[in-house]
Design a protein around this motif. Structure first.
Motif, PDB file in Angstrom:
ATOM      1  N   GLU A 145     -19.282  15.257 -60.997  1.00 38.06           N
ATOM      2  CA  GLU A 145     -19.589  13.883 -61.401  1.00 38.06           C
ATOM      3  C   GLU A 145     -20.663  13.864 -62.485  1.00 38.06           C
ATOM      4  O   GLU A 145     -20.575  13.116 -63.459  1.00 38.06           O
ATOM      5  CB  GLU A 145     -20.032  13.048 -60.193  1.00 38.06           C
ATOM      6  CG  GLU A 145     -20.386  11.619 -60.527  1.00 38.06           C
ATOM      7  CD  GLU A 145     -19.242  10.833 -61.148  1.00 38.06           C
ATOM      8  OE1 GLU A 145     -19.535   9.953 -61.994  1.00 38.06           O
ATOM      9  OE2 GLU A 145     -18.077  11.087 -60.825  1.00 38.06           O
ATOM     10  N   ALA A 146     -21.666  14.707 -62.340  1.00 39.46           N
ATOM     11  CA  ALA A 146     -22.721  14.793 -63.355  1.00 39.46           C
ATOM     12  C   ALA A 146     -22.152  15.293 -64.678  1.00 39.46           C
ATOM     13  O   ALA A 146     -22.522  14.788 -65.747  1.00 39.46           O
ATOM     14  CB  ALA A 146     -23.843  15.713 -62.874  1.00 39.46           C
ATOM     15  N   ALA A 147     -21.243  16.265 -64.620  1.00 40.55           N
ATOM     16  CA  ALA A 147     -20.613  16.781 -65.841  1.00 40.55           C
ATOM     17  C   ALA A 147     -19.764  15.698 -66.500  1.00 40.55           C
ATOM     18  O   ALA A 147     -19.778  15.552 -67.730  1.00 40.55           O
ATOM     19  CB  ALA A 147     -19.775  18.011 -65.520  1.00 40.55           C
ATOM     20  N   ARG A 148     -19.014  14.929 -65.687  1.00 37.59           N
ATOM     21  CA  ARG A 148     -18.205  13.825 -66.242  1.00 37.59           C
ATOM     22  C   ARG A 148     -19.098  12.780 -66.896  1.00 37.59           C
ATOM     23  O   ARG A 148     -18.814  12.304 -67.997  1.00 37.59           O
ATOM     24  CB  ARG A 148     -17.372  13.173 -65.135  1.00 37.59           C
ATOM     25  CG  ARG A 148     -16.060  13.859 -64.861  1.00 37.59           C
ATOM     26  CD  ARG A 148     -15.144  12.992 -63.995  1.00 37.59           C
ATOM     27  NE  ARG A 148     -15.664  12.757 -62.664  1.00 37.59           N
ATOM     28  CZ  ARG A 148     -15.522  13.579 -61.633  1.00 37.59           C
ATOM     29  NH1 ARG A 148     -14.863  14.703 -61.783  1.00 37.59           N
ATOM     30  NH2 ARG A 148     -16.019  13.279 -60.463  1.00 37.59           N
ATOM     31  N   ALA A 149     -20.200  12.442 -66.228  1.00 34.61           N
ATOM     32  CA  ALA A 149     -21.114  11.447 -66.774  1.00 34.61           C
ATOM     33  C   ALA A 149     -21.737  11.942 -68.080  1.00 34.61           C
ATOM     34  O   ALA A 149     -21.862  11.178 -69.045  1.00 34.61           O
ATOM     35  CB  ALA A 149     -22.206  11.109 -65.762  1.00 34.61           C
ATOM     36  N   ALA A 150     -22.089  13.227 -68.131  1.00 33.29           N
ATOM     37  CA  ALA A 150     -22.665  13.797 -69.353  1.00 33.29           C
ATOM     38  C   ALA A 150     -21.640  13.786 -70.482  1.00 33.29           C
ATOM     39  O   ALA A 150     -21.971  13.472 -71.635  1.00 33.29           O
ATOM     40  CB  ALA A 150     -23.160  15.209 -69.095  1.00 33.29           C
ATOM     41  N   ALA A 151     -20.381  14.107 -70.166  1.00 29.89           N
ATOM     42  CA  ALA A 151     -19.326  14.105 -71.185  1.00 29.89           C
ATOM     43  C   ALA A 151     -19.086  12.685 -71.704  1.00 29.89           C
ATOM     44  O   ALA A 151     -18.919  12.483 -72.916  1.00 29.89           O
ATOM     45  CB  ALA A 151     -18.038  14.692 -70.613  1.00 29.89           C
ATOM     46  N   GLU A 152     -19.080  11.711 -70.808  1.00 29.03           N
ATOM     47  CA  GLU A 152     -18.900  10.313 -71.229  1.00 29.03           C
ATOM     48  C   GLU A 152     -20.064   9.857 -72.096  1.00 29.03           C
ATOM     49  O   GLU A 152     -19.871   9.156 -73.095  1.00 29.03           O
ATOM     50  CB  GLU A 152     -18.753   9.407 -70.004  1.00 29.03           C
ATOM     51  CG  GLU A 152     -17.429   9.555 -69.305  1.00 29.03           C
ATOM     52  CD  GLU A 152     -17.339   8.717 -68.042  1.00 29.03           C
ATOM     53  OE1 GLU A 152     -18.198   7.819 -67.829  1.00 29.03           O
ATOM     54  OE2 GLU A 152     -16.410   8.957 -67.256  1.00 29.03           O
ATOM     55  N   GLU A 153     -21.266  10.243 -71.734  1.00 34.76           N
ATOM     56  CA  GLU A 153     -22.445   9.879 -72.521  1.00 34.76           C
ATOM     57  C   GLU A 153     -22.371  10.510 -73.907  1.00 34.76           C
ATOM     58  O   GLU A 153     -22.699   9.879 -74.912  1.00 34.76           O
ATOM     59  CB  GLU A 153     -23.724  10.310 -71.793  1.00 34.76           C
ATOM     60  CG  GLU A 153     -25.002   9.999 -72.540  1.00 34.76           C
ATOM     61  CD  GLU A 153     -25.232   8.520 -72.778  1.00 34.76           C
ATOM     62  OE1 GLU A 153     -26.000   8.197 -73.708  1.00 34.76           O
ATOM     63  OE2 GLU A 153     -24.668   7.675 -72.061  1.00 34.76           O
ATOM     64  N   GLU A 154     -21.932  11.762 -73.974  1.00 32.43           N
ATOM     65  CA  GLU A 154     -21.791  12.444 -75.261  1.00 32.43           C
ATOM     66  C   GLU A 154     -20.755  11.737 -76.137  1.00 32.43           C
ATOM     67  O   GLU A 154     -20.975  11.526 -77.329  1.00 32.43           O
ATOM     68  CB  GLU A 154     -21.396  13.910 -75.042  1.00 32.43           C
ATOM     69  CG  GLU A 154     -21.255  14.705 -76.314  1.00 32.43           C
ATOM     70  CD  GLU A 154     -22.546  14.855 -77.099  1.00 32.43           C
ATOM     71  OE1 GLU A 154     -22.453  15.057 -78.321  1.00 32.43           O
ATOM     72  OE2 GLU A 154     -23.632  14.762 -76.507  1.00 32.43           O
TER      73      GLU A 154
END
Length: 116
Positions: free
Chosen positions: A83-92
């Motif tokens: 979930e943290a990786a998905r959130a980081a990818a969305e933020e990027e």
């Protein structure tokens, strides 16, 4: 005797696998839904039932429960990391889109400023 037929092998009070399975289900169902009171009652019931088992069976049940708890913790940690990786990818992606928008606006402003 009918009561002896209903009891599992080795004269145990109940099936150890069934105890582990039901305990884990009830314990985690109440953890997820927020009923600490019921969760503590489930834990105490398990502790009481374990008293009726021979020491070797009790240890096996506790080991089974510990292993399942470790697997659940590991799975939860993986889910949180994903979930943290998905959130980081969305933020990027959002940041990249914002930068592209700003560049396009800057380029448009330059185009307007050029003499014709």
């Amino acid at each position: 005797d009918q009561s002896q037929e209903q009891q599992p092998a080795q004269n145990l009070p109940c099936d150890p696998d069934e105890l582990s399975r039901r305990y884990l289900h009830l314990f985690y169902a109440n953890e997820e839904n927020g009923s600490f009171y019921i969760q503590s009652k489930v834990y105490r019931a398990k502790e009481r039932l374990l008293m009726d088992f021979p020491e070797d069976v009790r240890r096996a049940i506790e080991l089974t429960i510990e292993q399942e708890e470790e697997m659940r913790k590991a799975a939860k940690k993986r889910e949180e990391e994903e979930e943290a990786a998905r959130a980081a990818a969305e933020e990027e992606k959002r940041r990249e889109a914002e930068e592209a928008k700003m560049k396009a606006e800057a380029k448009g402003a330059e185009e307007e400023e050029k003499p014709r």
